[in-house]
Design a protein around this motif. Structure first.
Motif, PDB file in Angstrom:
ATOM      1  N   GLU A 139       0.848  -1.187   0.000  1.00 24.54           N
ATOM      2  CA  GLU A 139       0.000   0.000   0.000  1.00 24.54           C
ATOM      3  C   GLU A 139       0.886   1.240   0.000  1.00 24.54           C
ATOM      4  OE1 GLU A 139      -3.416   2.123   2.704  1.00 24.54           O
ATOM      5  OE2 GLU A 139      -3.321  -0.066   2.705  1.00 24.54           O
ATOM      6  N   VAL A 140       0.655   2.125  -0.962  1.00 26.16           N
ATOM      7  CA  VAL A 140       1.457   3.343  -1.095  1.00 26.16           C
ATOM      8  C   VAL A 140       0.611   4.614  -1.037  1.00 26.16           C
ATOM      9  CG1 VAL A 140       3.365   2.254  -2.339  1.00 26.16           C
ATOM     10  CG2 VAL A 140       1.416   3.174  -3.621  1.00 26.16           C
ATOM     11  N   GLY A 141      -0.682   4.476  -0.860  1.00 32.65           N
ATOM     12  CA  GLY A 141      -1.532   5.656  -0.776  1.00 32.65           C
ATOM     13  C   GLY A 141      -2.999   5.300  -0.832  1.00 32.65           C
ATOM     14  N   ARG A 142      -3.793   6.330  -1.117  1.00 27.45           N
ATOM     15  CA  ARG A 142      -5.247   6.164  -1.196  1.00 27.45           C
ATOM     16  C   ARG A 142      -5.813   7.157  -2.191  1.00 27.45           C
ATOM     17  NH1 ARG A 142      -7.524   2.935   2.077  1.00 27.45           N
ATOM     18  NH2 ARG A 142      -9.586   3.799   1.818  1.00 27.45           N
ATOM     19  N   TRP A 143      -6.961   6.825  -2.744  1.00 31.27           N
ATOM     20  CA  TRP A 143      -7.748   7.803  -3.493  1.00 31.27           C
ATOM     21  C   TRP A 143      -9.089   7.887  -2.793  1.00 31.27           C
ATOM     22  CZ3 TRP A 143     -12.468   6.787  -5.558  1.00 31.27           C
ATOM     23  CH2 TRP A 143     -12.804   5.458  -5.812  1.00 31.27           C
ATOM     24  N   ARG A 144      -9.751   9.040  -2.973  1.00 35.17           N
ATOM     25  CA  ARG A 144     -11.068   9.209  -2.354  1.00 35.17           C
ATOM     26  C   ARG A 144     -11.839  10.298  -3.080  1.00 35.17           C
ATOM     27  NH1 ARG A 144      -7.299  11.903   0.511  1.00 35.17           N
ATOM     28  NH2 ARG A 144      -7.795  13.952   1.344  1.00 35.17           N
TER      29      ARG A 144
END
Length: 65
Positions: A53-58
């Motif tokens: 896991e290197v980040g997120r989108w939302r």
């Protein structure tokens, strides 16, 4: 609505791989967006080619600006 993507692509990766890895992440997750309603509250973790896991989108409410 506002689409927010936060990704850290340089952790433990040589600088010359950063652009390629970010391009892969953008293509992969861009292709998966049709699986979401794209309404505030939607989002998901973002993984790199090592499946870390290197980040997120939302999706968030637009702030009017």
């Amino acid at each position: 609505m506002k689409f927010v993507l936060e990704v850290e692509v340089d952790a433990g990766r040589p600088a010359e791989e950063t652009a390629g890895e970010l391009g892969r992440i953008l293509r992969y997750w861009g292709g998966n967006l049709n699986h979401y309603a794209l309404k505030p509250g939607d989002g998901s973790a973002v993984y790199d080619s090592r499946y870390q896991e290197v980040g997120r989108w939302r999706i968030v409410e637009a702030d009017g600006s």
